[in-house]
Scaffold this active site. Structure first.
Site, short mmCIF file in Angstrom:
data_model
loop_
_atom_site.label_atom_id
_atom_site.label_comp_id
_atom_site.label_asym_id
_atom_site.label_seq_id
_atom_site.Cartn_x
_atom_site.Cartn_y
_atom_site.Cartn_z
CD GLU A 1 79.17 24.95 -63.99
OE1 GLU A 1 78.44 25.92 -63.82
OE2 GLU A 1 79.64 24.29 -63.05
CB CYS B 1 82.84 16.13 -62.14
SG CYS B 1 81.10 16.38 -61.80
CB CYS C 1 68.85 19.55 -64.18
SG CYS C 1 68.39 18.00 -63.36
CB CYS D 1 67.24 18.99 -56.26
SG CYS D 1 67.04 17.30 -56.86
CB CYS E 1 70.50 21.19 -57.30
SG CYS E 1 71.69 20.81 -58.60
CB CYS F 1 77.36 20.46 -60.53
SG CYS F 1 76.03 20.01 -59.44
N1 SAH Z 1 71.17 14.53 -61.10
C1 SAH Z 1 72.16 13.67 -60.53
C2 SAH Z 1 73.55 14.11 -60.87
C3 SAH Z 1 73.96 15.42 -60.24
S1 SAH Z 1 75.22 15.03 -59.21
C4 SAH Z 1 71.93 13.54 -59.05
O1 SAH Z 1 71.03 14.17 -58.53
O2 SAH Z 1 72.59 12.74 -58.41
C5 SAH Z 1 75.45 16.37 -58.25
C6 SAH Z 1 75.42 16.01 -56.77
O3 SAH Z 1 75.55 17.24 -56.03
C7 SAH Z 1 74.10 15.41 -56.37
O4 SAH Z 1 74.30 14.50 -55.32
C8 SAH Z 1 73.36 16.63 -55.87
O5 SAH Z 1 72.27 16.28 -55.07
C9 SAH Z 1 74.46 17.36 -55.15
N2 SAH Z 1 74.18 18.78 -54.92
C10 SAH Z 1 73.47 19.61 -55.68
N3 SAH Z 1 73.43 20.83 -55.12
C11 SAH Z 1 74.14 20.76 -54.00
C12 SAH Z 1 74.48 21.70 -52.99
N4 SAH Z 1 74.04 22.97 -53.05
N5 SAH Z 1 75.25 21.29 -51.97
C13 SAH Z 1 75.70 20.01 -51.91
N6 SAH Z 1 75.43 19.09 -52.83
C14 SAH Z 1 74.65 19.45 -53.86
#
Ligand code: SAH
Length: 354
Positions: free
Chosen positions: A94, A107, A114, A118, A121, A339
């Site tokens: 995406e 973006c 991944c 997390c 995520c 994302c």
């Molecule tokens: N792996 C990298 C890049 C992904 S960036 C990282 O962790 O930074 C995507 C951003 O969106 C990251 O800050 C991630 O923590 C955040 N994110 C992921 N899921 C989310 C959610 N459900 N709500 C808000 N932010 C989220």
């Protein structure tokens, strides 16, 4: 048969070397480079200054891998565009185009899936498939630019590496991408217009500090202490918050750049004023900015968004402690723009249909 060369992952010097090895005059390398990265051509046959006689050799050795638009959703609320791209091997990723007054931001994804896991995520839910090549990361920006060819003056001004994947888990290709996208003969996007977001791979943050690239480093922090962070972000069990913040201080000292912290507020988990105070203490003395985001609930987990009231209290508490914090505007809420969400939805639909 040996695999063809992914030409868009080569820099100009590498392309030049291979072109010469193939017995093609050196000056053709520059022409091909400009056609690929400035004119955004996806086929050697469309390159007006390349003689037809060279096409068989070029096609035999090189492949121009172009992400294909599988689906494009446009937000009726704010014009945000969400793209689902299919890569040459059928993988799906995406990308998002966000239209701000100060310019267009894209973006990009850096991996297919991944491995960081997390809890909140969506990108991690279908596991990890592979890392993207430099050309595939760049290709997302080029494909989006091509979609807007008819729009006068359209250009991508800013890039955020905040799509699917962990950029620092794909270090070499991401670095190569940064150099390619900055190339004066290519898209020519300045490093100051690029943000790289990481969940906190400490050795790679320290390595990045020494690359001498004035990009913005964004850290997905999401918690004020190890207990909460380890429960939601497995990476914290490898590198704890102290180590992470220490790496940020080092990054700051080496590069002089302000660090961004991402903090998704989850109701009842990390969103109290005590958490804000704890966070402020940790960040003290660091030139930084905190982006607060009410967590986007995902289907797989029952995390709830913080309340409006807590969001205000949290923001004020940080600002009162002299920590610069703002609430991130949410774009594309009607098109699953956050994302990994759309890819998941489509993958689930596909598996139900099989
Ligand atoms: N792996 C990298 C890049 C992904 S960036 C990282 O962790 O930074 C995507 C951003 O969106 C990251 O800050 C991630 O923590 C955040 N994110 C992921 N899921 C989310 C959610 N459900 N709500 C808000 N932010 C989220």
């Amino acid at each position: 048969m040996t695999e063809k060369i992914d030409i868009k992952s080569l820099n100009e010097a590498e392309l030049c070397e291979i072109i010469v090895e193939l017995g093609i005059p050196k000056f053709r390398a520059k022409q091909i480079w400009l056609q690929l990265f400035q004119k955004l051509k996806t086929d050697f046959a469309e390159m007006s200054d390349i003689p037809k006689s060279l096409l068989p050799t070029l096609n035999e050795h090189f492949e121009i891998r172009t992400p294909q638009v599988l689906e494009k959703l446009v937000s009726r609320l704010d014009g945000t565009e969400k793209y689902l791209f299919r890569l040459y091997d059928g993988s799906i990723i995406e990308s998002v185009l966000m239209r701000y007054e100060h310019g267009n931001s894209v973006c990009v994804s850096t991996q297919v899936g991944c491995r960081q896991g997390c809890a909140f995520c969506a990108s991690t839910k279908n596991g990890f498939v592979r890392s993207l090549s430099a050309g595939e990361i760049l290709g997302q920006i080029e494909s989006i630019t091509r979609e807007h060819m008819g729009e006068e003056g359209f250009r991508v001004d800013n890039i955020v590496l905040m799509g699917i994947g962990e950029p620092l888990d794909n270090y070499d290709n991401v670095l190569k991408f940064l150099h390619l996208v900055n190339d004066k003969n290519g898209l020519n996007i300045g490093y100051r217009h690029i943000s790289l977001s990481t969940c906190g791979l400490v050795p790679e943050i320290k390595r990045l500090a020494r690359e001498n690239l004035p990009i913005t480093l964004s850290i997905s922090l999401h918690a004020p202490n190890d207990e909460i962070r380890s429960a939601t972000m497995p990476i914290n069990r490898r590198y704890n918050i102290d180590e992470l913040i220490e790496a940020c201080r080092e990054y700051q000292a080496v590069t002089g750049r302000r660090i961004s912290f991402e903090y998704a507020l989850i109701d009842g988990v990390n969103d109290s004023v005590e958490h804000a105070r704890e966070l402020a203490k940790r960040l003290k003395g660091l030139l930084c900015h905190v982006n607060l985001i009410p967590v986007n609930p995902i289907k797989e987990k029952n995390f709830k968004k913080t309340t409006k009231n807590n969001l205000i209290l949290f923001t004020n508490s940080l600002n009162n402690s002299k920590i610069n914090a703002t609430v991130r505007r949410r774009l594309g809420a009607d098109i699953d723009a956050a994302c990994g969400q759309l890819r998941n939805k489509r993958m689930q639909e596909a598996s139900q249909n099989n």
